[in-house]
Design a protein around this motif. Structure first.
Motif, mmCIF file in Angstrom:
data_model
loop_
_atom_site.group_PDB
_atom_site.id
_atom_site.type_symbol
_atom_site.label_atom_id
_atom_site.label_comp_id
_atom_site.label_asym_id
_atom_site.label_seq_id
_atom_site.Cartn_x
_atom_site.Cartn_y
_atom_site.Cartn_z
ATOM 1 N N LEU A 35 0.739 7.115 -4.604
ATOM 2 C CA LEU A 35 1.397 7.492 -5.849
ATOM 3 C C LEU A 35 0.623 8.642 -6.473
ATOM 4 O O LEU A 35 -0.581 8.514 -6.703
ATOM 5 C CB LEU A 35 1.448 6.304 -6.818
ATOM 6 N N SER A 67 -4.947 7.020 3.607
ATOM 7 C CA SER A 67 -3.900 7.948 3.151
ATOM 8 C C SER A 67 -3.351 8.753 4.332
ATOM 9 O O SER A 67 -2.141 8.918 4.460
ATOM 10 C CB SER A 67 -4.451 8.901 2.086
ATOM 11 N N ASN A 73 6.162 2.646 1.832
ATOM 12 C CA ASN A 73 5.375 1.479 1.423
ATOM 13 C C ASN A 73 4.944 0.735 2.674
ATOM 14 O O ASN A 73 5.770 0.426 3.539
ATOM 15 C CB ASN A 73 6.201 0.520 0.560
ATOM 16 N N THR A 82 -10.685 5.866 1.954
ATOM 17 C CA THR A 82 -9.451 6.040 1.184
ATOM 18 C C THR A 82 -8.639 7.177 1.789
ATOM 19 O O THR A 82 -7.427 7.064 1.961
ATOM 20 C CB THR A 82 -9.771 6.314 -0.299
ATOM 21 N N THR A 86 -8.406 -2.600 -5.676
ATOM 22 C CA THR A 86 -9.102 -1.407 -5.174
ATOM 23 C C THR A 86 -9.352 -1.580 -3.685
ATOM 24 O O THR A 86 -9.563 -2.702 -3.198
ATOM 25 C CB THR A 86 -10.448 -1.195 -5.889
ATOM 26 N N THR A 145 -3.107 -4.452 -9.483
ATOM 27 C CA THR A 145 -3.534 -3.410 -8.554
ATOM 28 C C THR A 145 -4.934 -3.765 -8.074
ATOM 29 O O THR A 145 -5.782 -4.174 -8.864
ATOM 30 C CB THR A 145 -3.533 -2.036 -9.253
ATOM 31 N N ASP A 195 -2.606 9.546 -4.940
ATOM 32 C CA ASP A 195 -3.654 8.527 -4.961
ATOM 33 C C ASP A 195 -3.201 7.300 -4.189
ATOM 34 O O ASP A 195 -2.082 6.816 -4.371
ATOM 35 C CB ASP A 195 -3.990 8.115 -6.394
ATOM 36 N N SER A 241 -2.818 3.540 -3.473
ATOM 37 C CA SER A 241 -2.736 2.370 -4.330
ATOM 38 C C SER A 241 -2.468 1.131 -3.488
ATOM 39 O O SER A 241 -1.708 1.178 -2.524
ATOM 40 C CB SER A 241 -1.591 2.518 -5.340
ATOM 41 N N HIS A 299 -1.331 -2.873 -4.177
ATOM 42 C CA HIS A 299 -0.805 -3.763 -5.208
ATOM 43 C C HIS A 299 -0.562 -5.150 -4.635
ATOM 44 O O HIS A 299 -0.143 -5.284 -3.485
ATOM 45 C CB HIS A 299 0.516 -3.227 -5.773
ATOM 46 N N ILE A 336 0.862 -1.177 0.000
ATOM 47 C CA ILE A 336 0.000 0.000 0.000
ATOM 48 C C ILE A 336 0.897 1.224 0.000
ATOM 49 O O ILE A 336 1.810 1.341 0.826
ATOM 50 C CB ILE A 336 -0.915 0.028 1.242
ATOM 51 N N ASN A 337 0.641 2.122 -0.940
ATOM 52 C CA ASN A 337 1.422 3.356 -0.991
ATOM 53 C C ASN A 337 0.598 4.466 -1.621
ATOM 54 O O ASN A 337 -0.533 4.250 -2.048
ATOM 55 C CB ASN A 337 2.752 3.149 -1.717
#
Length: 132
Positions: free
Chosen positions: A40, A80, A98, A76, A59, A57, A43, A45, A47, A37-38
């Protein structure tokens, strides 16, 4: 009295089930699966990796719905903010932070990395609290 260790263990098991589910879907060994999770370009993301190789990727919505919760776009932002907070607390640039969720010796854990350099273990409960 709250048993923090037990709550952390339960939260880790829930995430471990999700990782097992995704590994099965992708036909990879669960022990080799990693969620990264990061942030970018501002946003969030998520992965999925197999032994360091990018697979896809995901959601945040699909993750929340896996646990039977209703997705809320505000989550979200909460995730963040959590990543921004732990990055700042640990002197890690947001662009290189990360959060890696993986299984190590049969135990699932969340970890903060500065690019590929390990920084510290994170509380799975705190991460899930941001998601839910």
């Amino acid at each position: 009295m709250l048993n923090i260790f037990n709550i952390e263990k339960q939260a880790s098991k829930r995430v471990q089930r999700f990782l097992l589910h995704k590994a099965t879907e992708e036909n990879i060994e669960p022990a080799n699966a990693r969620l990264v999770i990061n942030i970018l370009s501002n946003d969030l993301s998520v992965h999925l990796y197999d032994q360091g190789k990018f697979l896809k990727t995901l959601t945040l919505k699909s993750i929340v719905e896996f646990f039977g919760k209703e997705y809320d776009e505000a989550k979200t932002g909460a995730v963040s903010e959590y990543i921004k907070k732990i990055s700042k607390e640990n002197n890690v640039e947001l662009a290189t932070a990360n959060v890696v969720i993986c299984e190590n010796k049969g135990e699932l854990g969340a970890h903060l990395y500065n690019q590929n350099k390990y920084v510290k273990r994170l509380s799975t409960v705190q991460l899930l609290t941001a998601v839910y």
